[in-house]
Design a protein around this motif. Structure first.
Motif, PDB file in Angstrom:
ATOM      1  N   HIS A   1       0.882  -1.170   0.000  1.00 23.70           N
ATOM      2  CA  HIS A   1       0.000   0.000   0.000  1.00 23.70           C
ATOM      3  C   HIS A   1       0.917   1.216   0.000  1.00 23.70           C
ATOM      4  N   LYS A   2       1.029   1.851  -1.178  1.00 19.93           N
ATOM      5  CA  LYS A   2       2.010   2.920  -1.351  1.00 19.93           C
ATOM      6  C   LYS A   2       1.863   4.022  -0.308  1.00 19.93           C
ATOM      7  N   ARG A   3       0.629   4.423  -0.070  1.00 16.16           N
ATOM      8  CA  ARG A   3       0.438   5.579   0.799  1.00 16.16           C
ATOM      9  C   ARG A   3       0.808   5.266   2.245  1.00 16.16           C
ATOM     10  N   ILE A   4       0.480   4.050   2.670  1.00 18.40           N
ATOM     11  CA  ILE A   4       0.852   3.666   4.030  1.00 18.40           C
ATOM     12  C   ILE A   4       2.371   3.579   4.155  1.00 18.40           C
TER      13      ILE A   4
ATOM     14  N   ASN B   1       4.445   5.239   2.418  1.00 19.74           N
ATOM     15  CA  ASN B   1       4.898   6.622   2.390  1.00 19.74           C
ATOM     16  C   ASN B   1       4.827   7.246   3.780  1.00 19.74           C
ATOM     17  N   LEU B   2       3.743   6.948   4.475  1.00 19.28           N
ATOM     18  CA  LEU B   2       3.569   7.441   5.844  1.00 19.28           C
ATOM     19  C   LEU B   2       4.685   6.924   6.738  1.00 19.28           C
TER      20      LEU B   2
END
Lengths: 230, 230
Positions: B150-153, B155-156
DNA sequence: GTAAGCCAACTTGTCGACAAGTACACTGGA
DNA sequence: TCCAGTGTACTTGTCGACAAGTTGGCTTAC
């Protein structure tokens, strides 16, 4: 050159911030496509500045995940439908966390502030001002996260805020193009959020937050036709 | 001058990154205290560089929330016990999200990688190398988040990684000072995480992640005596 | 035709300089 | 004593320059 970003929002912003905001929009609107290679000099030339502010902007965009900094040049990553849905996943996670926390306190002050944002959204809708509408949509959610009274969560929100701002700006414009029924529906969703929060029931809140972002994701799926902007 | 940060970790890092890492440690170890005002020139002088890399470092530290950039000078914010617990709140949220997602897929590859990290932690414990131990502790959790796909996670996680790295470095040093029993206990906690993940049961995983970070927060409460470092 | 090596045009990281703006101490007047 | 105004020493944001390193194409040898 820099015309797209609402100038009211960035009155005292630094050059780097303005360039970053501008580039975010250009990437989201697919004027800069995934795979494009950009360099600091190139962007600096385009905006008539030195590399310093551009450098800041590219750093910010790489933190957003919109570009990937490499040894020579930066590669545009962009956001496809899945990426935006993932962004909403994270927003859902953060906002659920925040609302659960808020609901353990007195919510009357918060509810009043949220109502103000909703009123302003109504007003913006009436005057067909989509960027004003987007602004208060963003403010609505920021108000919730701020009231959670949790520095780290708010920090998380802040770090994603510029990107969320750009995404909301783009999607709101589309929602407005669907007509006032759809706009009213969006406003109604925010009212639903407030009601759920007032219930102070953990399950009800979780469900309402989930519903809100499911709806948002669904709207995206409709509007973000693959490569519709070409 | 820059001695505290394990040099292996930052072999190819830019000057700005090194300064940022160094300052993170100095702030966490209370050598730079909340309320202290620092300026780019001052830090640049201290490290014998120009303002450019310092500027990058201060930007990074402000994203961490460790300092607050103001119009003249930056004010050190620091992290007290509550702040670190809030950091763990967010880590728990992220890791729960990631593990729930991971558990819907085949976990055998992941489990093997996690086992490798645990083995290296064992080894580091044997040789009393706390920074090596911290490194594989961090890697363990990063591996989980990465496998969530999950790219956004991710990234976080990446955006918080430098701060988490610094915090783990400091707390691990303390754990080691408590003796090998405590170190073994930490390793055991990681094994528990892996077992829970293999169960693929939503509730079991949530409970295990919650337990893990509750324990971590509890350890913090013991070690972070108020102003113990003065 | 092909491959090794060189060269030129780029890139980023870092540096020092300048301008615009801020904070604070000091002066002068009451 | 107190207050208004001034000036000076700081700060940041931006600029242009340089060095080290990378990329890709061109030459040259075979």
């Amino acid at each position: 050159m820099m015309l797209k970003f609402p100038s009211l929002w960035i009155k005292n912003a630094t050059l780097g911030d303005r360039i970053a905001n501008e580039l975010r929009l250009r990437i989201l609107e697919n004027e800069m496509k995934p795979g494009d290679v950009i360099s600091e000099n190139q962007i600096a030339g385009r905006y008539g500045t030195s590399r310093s502010p551009v450098r800041d902007a590219l750093k910010a965009l790489s933190l957003d995940g919109l570009i990937r900094l490499e040894r020579m040049g930066a590669v545009v990553q962009g956001m496809d439908l899945k990426d935006i849905q993932e962004l909403y996943d994270v927003r859902e996670m953060i906002e659920n966390f925040a609302q659960q926390r808020v609901s353990k306190k007195n919510v009357s002050v918060l509810v009043q502030k949220l109502q103000q944002s909703i009123d302003k959204m109504e007003l913006a809708a009436k005057y067909n001002d989509h960027s004003e509408f987007a602004y208060y949509d963003l403010l609505f959610h920021e108000t919730i996260v701020r009231h959670a009274d949790h520095k780290r969560i708010f920090n998380l929100w802040s770090s994603m805020k510029p990107l969320i701002m750009a995404v909301i700006l783009v999607t709101t414009e589309q929602v407005f193009s669907y007509g006032s029924d759809h706009v009213e529906w969006v406003i109604g969703k925010h009212r639903t959020i407030v009601r759920a929060m007032q219930s102070k029931d953990r399950a009800v809140i979780e469900k309402s937050v989930n519903q809100y972002f499911d709806d948002s994701r669904h709207t995206l799926t409709e509007s973000f036709r693959p490569d519709s902007s070409d």
